[in-house]
Design a protein around this motif. Structure first.
Motif, PDB file in Angstrom:
ATOM      1  N   GLU A  27      40.777  40.522  19.562  1.00 17.39           N
ATOM      2  CA  GLU A  27      42.168  40.942  19.732  1.00 17.39           C
ATOM      3  C   GLU A  27      42.247  42.425  20.068  1.00 17.39           C
ATOM      4  OE1 GLU A  27      44.800  39.895  16.602  1.00 17.39           O
ATOM      5  OE2 GLU A  27      44.254  37.780  16.593  1.00 17.39           O
ATOM      6  N   GLU A  28      41.387  43.213  19.471  1.00 20.21           N
ATOM      7  CA  GLU A  28      41.382  44.656  19.745  1.00 20.21           C
ATOM      8  C   GLU A  28      41.020  44.937  21.193  1.00 20.21           C
ATOM      9  OE1 GLU A  28      39.141  48.776  18.247  1.00 20.21           O
ATOM     10  OE2 GLU A  28      38.723  46.854  17.262  1.00 20.21           O
ATOM     11  N   ASP A  29      39.995  44.254  21.693  1.00 17.62           N
ATOM     12  CA  ASP A  29      39.587  44.448  23.082  1.00 17.62           C
ATOM     13  C   ASP A  29      40.684  43.992  24.041  1.00 17.62           C
ATOM     14  OD1 ASP A  29      37.122  45.536  22.455  1.00 17.62           O
ATOM     15  OD2 ASP A  29      36.105  43.588  22.461  1.00 17.62           O
ATOM     16  N   ALA A  30      41.344  42.877  23.721  1.00 12.49           N
ATOM     17  CA  ALA A  30      42.414  42.362  24.574  1.00 12.49           C
ATOM     18  C   ALA A  30      43.601  43.317  24.593  1.00 12.49           C
ATOM     19  CB  ALA A  30      42.847  40.985  24.095  1.00 12.49           C
ATOM     20  N   SER A  31      43.890  43.932  23.455  1.00 17.10           N
ATOM     21  CA  SER A  31      45.037  44.841  23.372  1.00 17.10           C
ATOM     22  C   SER A  31      44.828  46.094  24.204  1.00 17.10           C
ATOM     23  CB  SER A  31      45.303  45.219  21.912  1.00 17.10           C
ATOM     24  OG  SER A  31      44.240  46.003  21.389  1.00 17.10           O
ATOM     25  N   ARG A  32      43.561  46.456  24.464  1.00 16.85           N
ATOM     26  CA  ARG A  32      43.279  47.678  25.224  1.00 16.85           C
ATOM     27  C   ARG A  32      43.651  47.544  26.698  1.00 16.85           C
ATOM     28  NH1 ARG A  32      37.429  50.064  24.064  1.00 16.85           N
ATOM     29  NH2 ARG A  32      36.904  48.307  25.409  1.00 16.85           N
ATOM     30  N   ILE A  33      43.763  46.322  27.195  1.00 17.20           N
ATOM     31  CA  ILE A  33      44.091  46.116  28.611  1.00 17.20           C
ATOM     32  C   ILE A  33      45.409  45.367  28.791  1.00 17.20           C
ATOM     33  CG2 ILE A  33      41.668  46.157  29.326  1.00 17.20           C
ATOM     34  CD1 ILE A  33      41.762  43.094  29.425  1.00 17.20           C
ATOM     35  N   GLU A  34      46.103  45.128  27.685  1.00 17.74           N
ATOM     36  CA  GLU A  34      47.318  44.321  27.745  1.00 17.74           C
ATOM     37  C   GLU A  34      48.412  44.969  28.583  1.00 17.74           C
ATOM     38  OE1 GLU A  34      50.453  42.091  24.690  1.00 17.74           O
ATOM     39  OE2 GLU A  34      48.938  43.476  23.925  1.00 17.74           O
ATOM     40  N   THR A  35      48.655  46.257  28.357  1.00 16.49           N
ATOM     41  CA  THR A  35      49.736  46.946  29.057  1.00 16.49           C
ATOM     42  C   THR A  35      49.488  46.983  30.559  1.00 16.49           C
ATOM     43  OG1 THR A  35      50.218  48.321  27.141  1.00 16.49           O
ATOM     44  CG2 THR A  35      51.037  49.095  29.259  1.00 16.49           C
ATOM     45  N   VAL A  48      38.055  48.628  34.287  1.00 10.22           N
ATOM     46  CA  VAL A  48      37.030  49.502  33.713  1.00 10.22           C
ATOM     47  C   VAL A  48      37.052  49.414  32.186  1.00 10.22           C
ATOM     48  CG1 VAL A  48      36.411  51.932  33.368  1.00 10.22           C
ATOM     49  CG2 VAL A  48      36.921  51.085  35.664  1.00 10.22           C
ATOM     50  N   ASN A  49      38.239  49.222  31.628  1.00 11.80           N
ATOM     51  CA  ASN A  49      38.414  49.177  30.176  1.00 11.80           C
ATOM     52  C   ASN A  49      38.217  47.782  29.596  1.00 11.80           C
ATOM     53  OD1 ASN A  49      38.922  50.813  27.937  1.00 11.80           O
ATOM     54  ND2 ASN A  49      41.078  50.291  27.870  1.00 11.80           N
ATOM     55  N   ASP A  50      37.885  46.826  30.439  1.00 13.48           N
ATOM     56  CA  ASP A  50      37.673  45.438  30.017  1.00 13.48           C
ATOM     57  C   ASP A  50      36.192  45.254  29.660  1.00 13.48           C
ATOM     58  OD1 ASP A  50      37.387  42.659  29.783  1.00 13.48           O
ATOM     59  OD2 ASP A  50      38.892  42.266  31.330  1.00 13.48           O
ATOM     60  N   VAL A  51      35.904  44.880  28.433  1.00 14.06           N
ATOM     61  CA  VAL A  51      34.518  44.758  27.969  1.00 14.06           C
ATOM     62  C   VAL A  51      33.745  43.690  28.732  1.00 14.06           C
ATOM     63  CG1 VAL A  51      35.037  45.614  25.661  1.00 14.06           C
ATOM     64  CG2 VAL A  51      35.226  43.161  26.131  1.00 14.06           C
ATOM     65  N   ARG A  52      34.450  42.793  29.406  1.00 14.63           N
ATOM     66  CA  ARG A  52      33.773  41.715  30.137  1.00 14.63           C
ATOM     67  C   ARG A  52      33.374  42.124  31.551  1.00 14.63           C
ATOM     68  NH1 ARG A  52      38.786  37.813  29.386  1.00 14.63           N
ATOM     69  NH2 ARG A  52      39.705  39.849  29.926  1.00 14.63           N
ATOM     70  N   GLU A  53      33.929  43.216  32.056  1.00 11.34           N
ATOM     71  CA  GLU A  53      33.720  43.607  33.448  1.00 11.34           C
ATOM     72  C   GLU A  53      32.282  44.063  33.694  1.00 11.34           C
ATOM     73  OE1 GLU A  53      34.158  43.960  37.270  1.00 11.34           O
ATOM     74  OE2 GLU A  53      35.809  43.246  36.020  1.00 11.34           O
ATOM     75  N   GLU A  54      31.672  43.550  34.767  1.00 18.63           N
ATOM     76  CA  GLU A  54      30.287  43.881  35.105  1.00 18.63           C
ATOM     77  C   GLU A  54      30.176  45.018  36.112  1.00 18.63           C
ATOM     78  OE1 GLU A  54      28.721  40.210  36.533  1.00 18.63           O
ATOM     79  OE2 GLU A  54      28.369  39.383  34.517  1.00 18.63           O
ATOM     80  N   SER A  55      31.280  45.377  36.788  1.00 16.84           N
ATOM     81  CA  SER A  55      31.208  46.359  37.877  1.00 16.84           C
ATOM     82  C   SER A  55      31.983  47.633  37.574  1.00 16.84           C
ATOM     83  CB  SER A  55      31.738  45.717  39.172  1.00 16.84           C
ATOM     84  OG  SER A  55      31.023  44.547  39.491  1.00 16.84           O
ATOM     85  N   SER A  56      32.011  48.050  36.329  1.00 20.77           N
ATOM     86  CA  SER A  56      32.773  49.245  35.962  1.00 20.77           C
ATOM     87  C   SER A  56      32.289  50.484  36.712  1.00 20.77           C
ATOM     88  CB  SER A  56      32.691  49.486  34.453  1.00 20.77           C
ATOM     89  OG  SER A  56      33.339  48.459  33.739  1.00 20.77           O
ATOM     90  N   ALA A  57      30.977  50.649  36.824  1.00 17.28           N
ATOM     91  CA  ALA A  57      30.423  51.824  37.487  1.00 17.28           C
ATOM     92  C   ALA A  57      30.830  51.874  38.957  1.00 17.28           C
ATOM     93  CB  ALA A  57      28.901  51.834  37.361  1.00 17.28           C
ATOM     94  N   ALA A  58      30.821  50.733  39.614  1.00 14.08           N
ATOM     95  CA  ALA A  58      31.213  50.676  41.026  1.00 14.08           C
ATOM     96  C   ALA A  58      32.686  51.005  41.190  1.00 14.08           C
ATOM     97  CB  ALA A  58      30.903  49.297  41.598  1.00 14.08           C
ATOM     98  N   LYS A  59      33.501  50.577  40.241  1.00 19.69           N
ATOM     99  CA  LYS A  59      34.934  50.864  40.322  1.00 19.69           C
ATOM    100  C   LYS A  59      35.197  52.354  40.114  1.00 19.69           C
ATOM    101  CE  LYS A  59      36.402  46.261  39.017  1.00 19.69           C
ATOM    102  NZ  LYS A  59      36.576  45.915  40.434  1.00 19.69           N
ATOM    103  N   ILE A  60      34.481  52.962  39.200  1.00 22.96           N
ATOM    104  CA  ILE A  60      34.613  54.407  38.998  1.00 22.96           C
ATOM    105  C   ILE A  60      34.219  55.147  40.274  1.00 22.96           C
ATOM    106  CG2 ILE A  60      33.623  56.398  37.805  1.00 22.96           C
ATOM    107  CD1 ILE A  60      35.656  55.002  36.118  1.00 22.96           C
ATOM    108  N   ALA A  61      33.166  54.705  40.919  1.00 22.04           N
ATOM    109  CA  ALA A  61      32.718  55.349  42.161  1.00 22.04           C
ATOM    110  C   ALA A  61      33.759  55.213  43.265  1.00 22.04           C
ATOM    111  CB  ALA A  61      31.393  54.743  42.610  1.00 22.04           C
ATOM    112  N   SER A  62      34.486  54.104  43.283  1.00 25.80           N
ATOM    113  CA  SER A  62      35.424  53.841  44.372  1.00 25.80           C
ATOM    114  C   SER A  62      36.679  54.701  44.313  1.00 25.80           C
ATOM    115  CB  SER A  62      35.827  52.357  44.367  1.00 25.80           C
ATOM    116  OG  SER A  62      36.679  52.054  43.271  1.00 25.80           O
ATOM    117  N   VAL A  63      36.946  55.338  43.171  1.00 27.78           N
ATOM    118  CA  VAL A  63      38.182  56.119  43.037  1.00 27.78           C
ATOM    119  C   VAL A  63      37.933  57.619  43.008  1.00 27.78           C
ATOM    120  CG1 VAL A  63      39.387  54.240  41.891  1.00 27.78           C
ATOM    121  CG2 VAL A  63      38.174  55.922  40.500  1.00 27.78           C
ATOM    122  N   GLN A  64      36.762  58.050  43.443  1.00 25.13           N
ATOM    123  CA  GLN A  64      36.460  59.485  43.459  1.00 25.13           C
ATOM    124  C   GLN A  64      37.064  60.189  44.673  1.00 25.13           C
ATOM    125  OE1 GLN A  64      34.914  60.935  40.739  1.00 25.13           O
ATOM    126  NE2 GLN A  64      35.183  58.824  39.989  1.00 25.13           N
TER     127      GLN A  64
END
Length: 230
Positions: free
Chosen positions: A116-124, A160-176
């Motif tokens: 529930e804590e992890d889900a609440s971090r991306i709910e908004t 990026v804030n979703d614990v299930r996401e496998e491509s967080s690093a690539a997403k961070i790179a895409s917004v530089q």
């Protein structure tokens, strides 16, 4: 009640007198369309603040027509920073364009239960309806039309804030580039969001995450000798 609607045929506002009270702007425009002027053109869909297709500006501030209740002398115009097709109808392809630039979707996720804590971090951020009101309110587009923008960046933070996401690093790179460092953090995007999302805060968090991964603000680097090491 008199309201003015900016028309695309002559780029001027046309005044309509409507004897309606305590109704939404969408109801007023529907009345004008059916009773007074069938040439008036605008977009709408769900009529309940969910689809985001009825985004306009009222007296210089972004609103959803299905939620806003108009008053005497209101001036209605299309949202900014986008091509106007006719009257209040705009080209909405910018949603796909900027989401694609930022890869603002899941590219693969880990299986498993989410707390529930992890889900609440991306709910908004998951509540974004892509209405583009934040896009219209953003002043950065006046100097950089390629800016990825608040709605796409807040969606990037959601993944990026979703614990299930496998491509967080690539997403961070895409917004530089044309992304998080181009934002002025003025906060104009925050009060216009009908879902109470704060893109400014999400962009700040993306900056912090980027710094932790070794990225830096290129403007700051230039200010201190072009990023050269001594």
């Amino acid at each position: 009640m008199n309201i003015s609607v900016k028309r695309s045929n002559n780029d001027e506002a046309q005044i309509y007198n409507v004897e309606l009270e305590n109704v939404t702007l969408l109801a007023v425009l529907n009345h004008i369309k059916t009773k007074l002027d069938p040439t008036l053109t605008y977009s709408h869909g769900c009529r309940s603040g969910v689809c985001g297709s009825c985004a306009v500006r009222v007296n210089g501030r972004e609103q959803l027509m299905c939620e806003y209740k108009p008053g005497e002398g209101d001036v209605i115009e299309p949202i900014r920073n986008v091509r106007v097709i006719r009257d209040l109808v705009v080209d909405s392809s910018i949603v796909e364009h900027f989401n694609r630039a930022a890869t603002a979707w899941s590219e693969g996720s880990h299986e498993g239960k989410v707390s529930e804590e992890d889900a609440s971090r991306i709910e908004t951020q998951s509540d974004c309806i892509l209405c583009t009101l934040c896009y219209s309110a953003c002043p950065v587009y006046a100097v950089n039309p390629d800016f990825i923008g608040p709605f796409a960046l807040t969606r990037v933070w959601r993944y990026v804030n979703d614990v299930r996401e496998e491509s967080s690093a690539a997403k961070i790179a895409s917004v530089q580039t044309n992304g998080i460092w181009d934002c002025t953090l003025c906060g104009e995007c925050v009060p216009v969001c009908p879902q109470n999302i704060a893109p400014k805060q999400d962009i700040t968090m993306l900056r912090m995450k980027s710094a932790m991964m070794g990225y830096q603000d290129p403007n700051a680097a230039m200010a201190f000798g072009g990023g050269l090491s001594f």
